[in-house]
Motif scaffolding. Structure first.
Motif, PDB file in Angstrom:
ATOM      1  N   GLN A   1       0.855  -1.176   0.000  1.00 11.70           N
ATOM      2  CA  GLN A   1       0.000   0.000   0.000  1.00 11.70           C
ATOM      3  C   GLN A   1       0.896   1.232   0.000  1.00 11.70           C
ATOM      4  OE1 GLN A   1      -4.165   0.648   1.455  1.00 11.70           O
ATOM      5  NE2 GLN A   1      -3.035   1.047   3.333  1.00 11.70           N
ATOM      6  N   LEU A   2       0.773   2.038  -1.037  1.00 11.78           N
ATOM      7  CA  LEU A   2       1.634   3.213  -1.209  1.00 11.78           C
ATOM      8  C   LEU A   2       0.819   4.496  -1.127  1.00 11.78           C
ATOM      9  CD1 LEU A   2       3.792   2.080  -4.265  1.00 11.78           C
ATOM     10  CD2 LEU A   2       4.450   2.023  -1.863  1.00 11.78           C
ATOM     11  N   VAL A   3       1.461   5.556  -0.652  1.00 11.59           N
ATOM     12  CA  VAL A   3       0.855   6.882  -0.695  1.00 11.59           C
ATOM     13  C   VAL A   3       1.894   7.862  -1.212  1.00 11.59           C
ATOM     14  CG1 VAL A   3      -0.699   6.400   1.233  1.00 11.59           C
ATOM     15  CG2 VAL A   3       1.478   7.543   1.660  1.00 11.59           C
ATOM     16  N   LEU A   4       1.405   8.957  -1.763  1.00  6.84           N
ATOM     17  CA  LEU A   4       2.266  10.035  -2.252  1.00  6.84           C
ATOM     18  C   LEU A   4       1.958  11.314  -1.494  1.00  6.84           C
ATOM     19  CD1 LEU A   4       2.136   9.505  -6.116  1.00  6.84           C
ATOM     20  CD2 LEU A   4       4.264   9.779  -4.805  1.00  6.84           C
ATOM     21  N   GLY A   5       3.000  12.024  -1.117  1.00  9.26           N
ATOM     22  CA  GLY A   5       2.849  13.340  -0.519  1.00  9.26           C
ATOM     23  C   GLY A   5       3.550  14.360  -1.389  1.00  9.26           C
ATOM     24  N   ILE A   6       2.845  15.442  -1.740  1.00  7.03           N
ATOM     25  CA  ILE A   6       3.400  16.472  -2.627  1.00  7.03           C
ATOM     26  C   ILE A   6       3.476  17.803  -1.897  1.00  7.03           C
ATOM     27  CG2 ILE A   6       3.171  17.659  -4.838  1.00  7.03           C
ATOM     28  CD1 ILE A   6       3.537  14.633  -5.081  1.00  7.03           C
ATOM     29  N   ASP A   7       4.634  18.423  -1.971  1.00  8.58           N
ATOM     30  CA  ASP A   7       4.819  19.776  -1.464  1.00  8.58           C
ATOM     31  C   ASP A   7       5.115  20.665  -2.662  1.00  8.58           C
ATOM     32  OD1 ASP A   7       5.409  22.063   0.076  1.00  8.58           O
ATOM     33  OD2 ASP A   7       7.533  21.527   0.151  1.00  8.58           O
ATOM     34  N   GLY A   8       4.090  21.367  -3.132  1.00  7.42           N
ATOM     35  CA  GLY A   8       4.238  22.184  -4.335  1.00  7.42           C
ATOM     36  C   GLY A   8       4.378  23.652  -3.994  1.00  7.42           C
ATOM     37  N   GLY A   9       5.566  24.207  -4.175  1.00  8.96           N
ATOM     38  CA  GLY A   9       5.817  25.588  -3.792  1.00  8.96           C
ATOM     39  C   GLY A   9       6.063  26.527  -4.957  1.00  8.96           C
ATOM     40  N   GLY A  10       6.346  27.772  -4.611  1.00 16.39           N
ATOM     41  CA  GLY A  10       6.603  28.787  -5.623  1.00 16.39           C
ATOM     42  C   GLY A  10       7.987  28.711  -6.212  1.00 16.39           C
ATOM     43  N   SER A  11       8.865  27.876  -5.618  1.00 15.63           N
ATOM     44  CA  SER A  11      10.220  27.720  -6.143  1.00 15.63           C
ATOM     45  C   SER A  11      10.521  26.297  -6.568  1.00 15.63           C
ATOM     46  CB  SER A  11      11.259  28.151  -5.096  1.00 15.63           C
ATOM     47  OG  SER A  11      11.090  29.498  -4.734  1.00 15.63           O
ATOM     48  N   ALA A  12       9.954  25.321  -5.861  1.00 14.78           N
ATOM     49  CA  ALA A  12      10.248  23.919  -6.153  1.00 14.78           C
ATOM     50  C   ALA A  12       9.080  23.038  -5.743  1.00 14.78           C
ATOM     51  CB  ALA A  12      11.516  23.477  -5.425  1.00 14.78           C
ATOM     52  N   THR A  13       9.072  21.808  -6.278  1.00 14.14           N
ATOM     53  CA  THR A  13       8.060  20.819  -5.944  1.00 14.14           C
ATOM     54  C   THR A  13       8.751  19.552  -5.475  1.00 14.14           C
ATOM     55  OG1 THR A  13       6.556  21.694  -7.627  1.00 14.14           O
ATOM     56  CG2 THR A  13       6.113  19.458  -6.825  1.00 14.14           C
ATOM     57  N   ARG A  14       8.311  19.037  -4.326  1.00 20.31           N
ATOM     58  CA  ARG A  14       8.878  17.803  -3.785  1.00 20.31           C
ATOM     59  C   ARG A  14       7.799  16.741  -3.695  1.00 20.31           C
ATOM     60  NH1 ARG A  14      11.581  21.900  -1.184  1.00 20.31           N
ATOM     61  NH2 ARG A  14      13.851  21.700  -1.075  1.00 20.31           N
ATOM     62  N   ALA A  15       8.189  15.511  -3.979  1.00 23.63           N
ATOM     63  CA  ALA A  15       7.283  14.378  -3.862  1.00 23.63           C
ATOM     64  C   ALA A  15       7.924  13.322  -2.981  1.00 23.63           C
ATOM     65  CB  ALA A  15       6.972  13.789  -5.240  1.00 23.63           C
ATOM     66  N   ALA A  16       7.135  12.726  -2.093  1.00 26.48           N
ATOM     67  CA  ALA A  16       7.608  11.636  -1.240  1.00 26.48           C
ATOM     68  C   ALA A  16       6.694  10.433  -1.458  1.00 26.48           C
ATOM     69  CB  ALA A  16       7.601  12.048   0.225  1.00 26.48           C
ATOM     70  N   LEU A  17       7.287   9.298  -1.743  1.00 31.60           N
ATOM     71  CA  LEU A  17       6.558   8.048  -1.935  1.00 31.60           C
ATOM     72  C   LEU A  17       6.782   7.186  -0.695  1.00 31.60           C
ATOM     73  CD1 LEU A  17       4.950   6.155  -3.901  1.00 31.60           C
ATOM     74  CD2 LEU A  17       7.193   5.314  -4.679  1.00 31.60           C
ATOM     75  N   ALA A  18       5.707   6.739  -0.072  1.00 31.72           N
ATOM     76  CA  ALA A  18       5.828   6.003   1.188  1.00 31.72           C
ATOM     77  C   ALA A  18       5.061   4.682   1.148  1.00 31.72           C
ATOM     78  CB  ALA A  18       5.323   6.856   2.344  1.00 31.72           C
ATOM     79  N   VAL A  19       5.630   3.679   1.797  1.00 27.89           N
ATOM     80  CA  VAL A  19       4.960   2.408   2.034  1.00 27.89           C
ATOM     81  C   VAL A  19       4.251   2.509   3.378  1.00 27.89           C
ATOM     82  CG1 VAL A  19       5.261  -0.051   2.458  1.00 27.89           C
ATOM     83  CG2 VAL A  19       6.612   1.074   0.696  1.00 27.89           C
ATOM     84  N   VAL A  20       2.980   2.131   3.418  1.00 31.92           N
ATOM     85  CA  VAL A  20       2.184   2.252   4.633  1.00 31.92           C
ATOM     86  C   VAL A  20       1.848   0.865   5.181  1.00 31.92           C
ATOM     87  CG1 VAL A  20       0.096   3.229   5.660  1.00 31.92           C
ATOM     88  CG2 VAL A  20       1.187   4.364   3.714  1.00 31.92           C
ATOM     89  N   ALA A  21       2.119   0.668   6.452  1.00 25.69           N
ATOM     90  CA  ALA A  21       1.812  -0.607   7.105  1.00 25.69           C
ATOM     91  C   ALA A  21       0.361  -0.628   7.565  1.00 25.69           C
ATOM     92  CB  ALA A  21       2.744  -0.804   8.297  1.00 25.69           C
ATOM     93  N   GLU A  22      -0.107  -1.789   8.000  1.00 26.14           N
ATOM     94  CA  GLU A  22      -1.486  -1.907   8.489  1.00 26.14           C
ATOM     95  C   GLU A  22      -1.724  -1.042   9.715  1.00 26.14           C
ATOM     96  OE1 GLU A  22      -2.527  -5.949   9.142  1.00 26.14           O
ATOM     97  OE2 GLU A  22      -2.274  -6.542   7.034  1.00 26.14           O
ATOM     98  N   SER A  23      -0.651  -0.779  10.472  1.00 25.29           N
ATOM     99  CA  SER A  23      -0.744   0.078  11.654  1.00 25.29           C
ATOM    100  C   SER A  23      -0.740   1.561  11.293  1.00 25.29           C
ATOM    101  CB  SER A  23       0.427  -0.216  12.585  1.00 25.29           C
ATOM    102  OG  SER A  23       1.659   0.099  11.935  1.00 25.29           O
ATOM    103  N   PHE A  24      -0.611   1.852   9.984  1.00 29.59           N
ATOM    104  CA  PHE A  24      -0.541   3.198   9.424  1.00 29.59           C
ATOM    105  C   PHE A  24       0.802   3.889   9.676  1.00 29.59           C
ATOM    106  CE2 PHE A  24      -5.193   2.648   9.831  1.00 29.59           C
ATOM    107  CZ  PHE A  24      -5.513   2.738   8.480  1.00 29.59           C
ATOM    108  N   GLU A  25       1.766   3.145  10.178  1.00 32.54           N
ATOM    109  CA  GLU A  25       3.123   3.662  10.200  1.00 32.54           C
ATOM    110  C   GLU A  25       3.648   3.629   8.766  1.00 32.54           C
ATOM    111  OE1 GLU A  25       5.356   1.331  12.903  1.00 32.54           O
ATOM    112  OE2 GLU A  25       4.369   2.144  14.696  1.00 32.54           O
ATOM    113  N   PHE A  26       4.595   4.535   8.442  1.00 29.36           N
ATOM    114  CA  PHE A  26       5.039   4.597   7.052  1.00 29.36           C
ATOM    115  C   PHE A  26       6.552   4.680   6.966  1.00 29.36           C
ATOM    116  CE2 PHE A  26       4.581   9.040   8.273  1.00 29.36           C
ATOM    117  CZ  PHE A  26       5.672   9.669   7.680  1.00 29.36           C
ATOM    118  N   HIS A  27       7.037   4.354   5.797  1.00 29.03           N
ATOM    119  CA  HIS A  27       8.466   4.415   5.504  1.00 29.03           C
ATOM    120  C   HIS A  27       8.643   5.011   4.118  1.00 29.03           C
ATOM    121  CE1 HIS A  27      12.672   3.395   5.257  1.00 29.03           C
ATOM    122  NE2 HIS A  27      12.471   2.672   4.181  1.00 29.03           N
TER     123      HIS A  27
END
Length: 317
Positions: free
Chosen positions: A7-33
């Motif tokens: 189970q994967l999720v994406l987090g996007i930080d879209g700013g006026g100078s740069a855009t960052r994306a983080a791809l994370a694996v989510v466990a059943e406990s909702f902890e992520f890596h």
């Protein structure tokens, strides 16, 4: 690891100078890596245009998958924390884009300040302050009430931002050239940095139709250098910027009924993260006005906050 089976999720930080994306694996406990990170250019479509903004977000996402060693595919959830997405119409535009792009089964759009708050404060409650290319303060209290101040863009606001610091410096140069203000070493610094022969050439530089706001904001570094050398105009520009950022925080603290030592503060943006003396002076200004926070966290990657908000969406699905 076969990420297609996780189970994967994406987090996007879209700013006026740069855009960052983080791809994370989510466990059943909702902890992520975090397993992948990506970076691209500016994605505030109010300033760079819709096509350019979506292209940069897509590029950051693709880069995050590549760094994870897998091909891009649909994830369980995505949270887009976007600069310039403070209104419903802008949020809906990003939601439609996410749905039409089939990036995630579930999509959420918030402002970039909300992701900073999620990344830098306990339980996501407190105040987030952004001072980079632009500026904005956003807060949320334990009751779930939220408030914001600033974020009006470079024509109406962005007080205390890199853009406005650079602009104020150029205004100081103009006053010096006219004889309406004190002489300043900023004149020589700006002319040297921009390869200008005459200070009036600043007009052509500033009003050039293809000029990026981030380019102008980057010139704020010249103001910090001049201030370190004791330049009166540069010091006044920075003093005013600190006061304006303090006013942004005060507006949010007042509306959410926080008191001194009763809120967490998350800071981000190049001005606050990379200019230590400026940050210290800002904190002293908060203290002098009885606005000192209980905790302070510098957030250099708000995409982690976006990941947390995406996971919260999964919890409540």
């Amino acid at each position: 690891m076969n990420l297609h089976s996780k189970q994967l999720v994406l987090g996007i930080d879209g700013g006026g100078s740069a855009t960052r994306a983080a791809l994370a694996v989510v466990a059943e406990s909702f902890e992520f890596h975090i397993v992948g990170r990506g970076m691209a250019g500016a994605s505030n479509f109010n300033s760079c245009g819709w096509e350019a903004a979506t292209e940069q977000v897509q590029r950051a996402i693709q880069s995050a998958f590549e760094s994870a060693g897998t091909e891009a595919h649909q994830v369980a959830a995505i949270c887009l924390g976007m600069s310039g997405a403070g209104r419903t119409a802008e949020q809906q535009a990003w939601l439609r884009w996410a749905e039409e792009s089939h990036i995630a089964e579930q999509a959420r759009v918030v402002t970039d300040a909300e992701t900073v708050l999620a990344a830098g404060t306990p339980e996501g409650a407190g105040v987030a302050l952004i001072a980079g290319t632009g500026s904005l303060a956003f807060g949320k209290n334990a009751a779930g009430e939220n408030a914001r101040a600033g974020g009006w863009g470079y024509l109406l606001g962005d007080e205390g931002s890199g853009y406005q610091i650079a602009l104020a410096a150029m205004q100081g140069i103009a006053r010096a050239v006219d004889g309406r203000g004190p002489e300043t070493r900023l004149q020589a610094a700006f002319q040297d940095a921009l390869n200008l022969n005459d200070p009036r050439e600043l007009i052509g530089y500033l009003y050039h139709t293809d000029r990026e706001r981030s380019d102008i904001a980057g010139l704020s570094r010249l103001v910090f250098t001049a201030a370190e050398q004791g330049d009166v105009v540069a010091c006044e520009v920075l003093r005013q910027a600190i006061q304006e950022l303090t006013e942004l925080v005060n507006a949010v603290v007042t509306r959410l009924h926080f008191s001194r030592g009763d809120y967490a503060l998350a800071l981000t943006g190049g001005i606050l993260l990379h200019q230590r003396d400026f940050r210290v002076s800002f904190m002293e200004c908060l203290r002098a006005q009885s606005l000192e926070p209980a905790t302070i966290e510098c957030v250099d990657d708000a995409s982690l906050g976006a990941v947390r908000l995406a996971i919260n969406g999964l919890k409540h699905a």
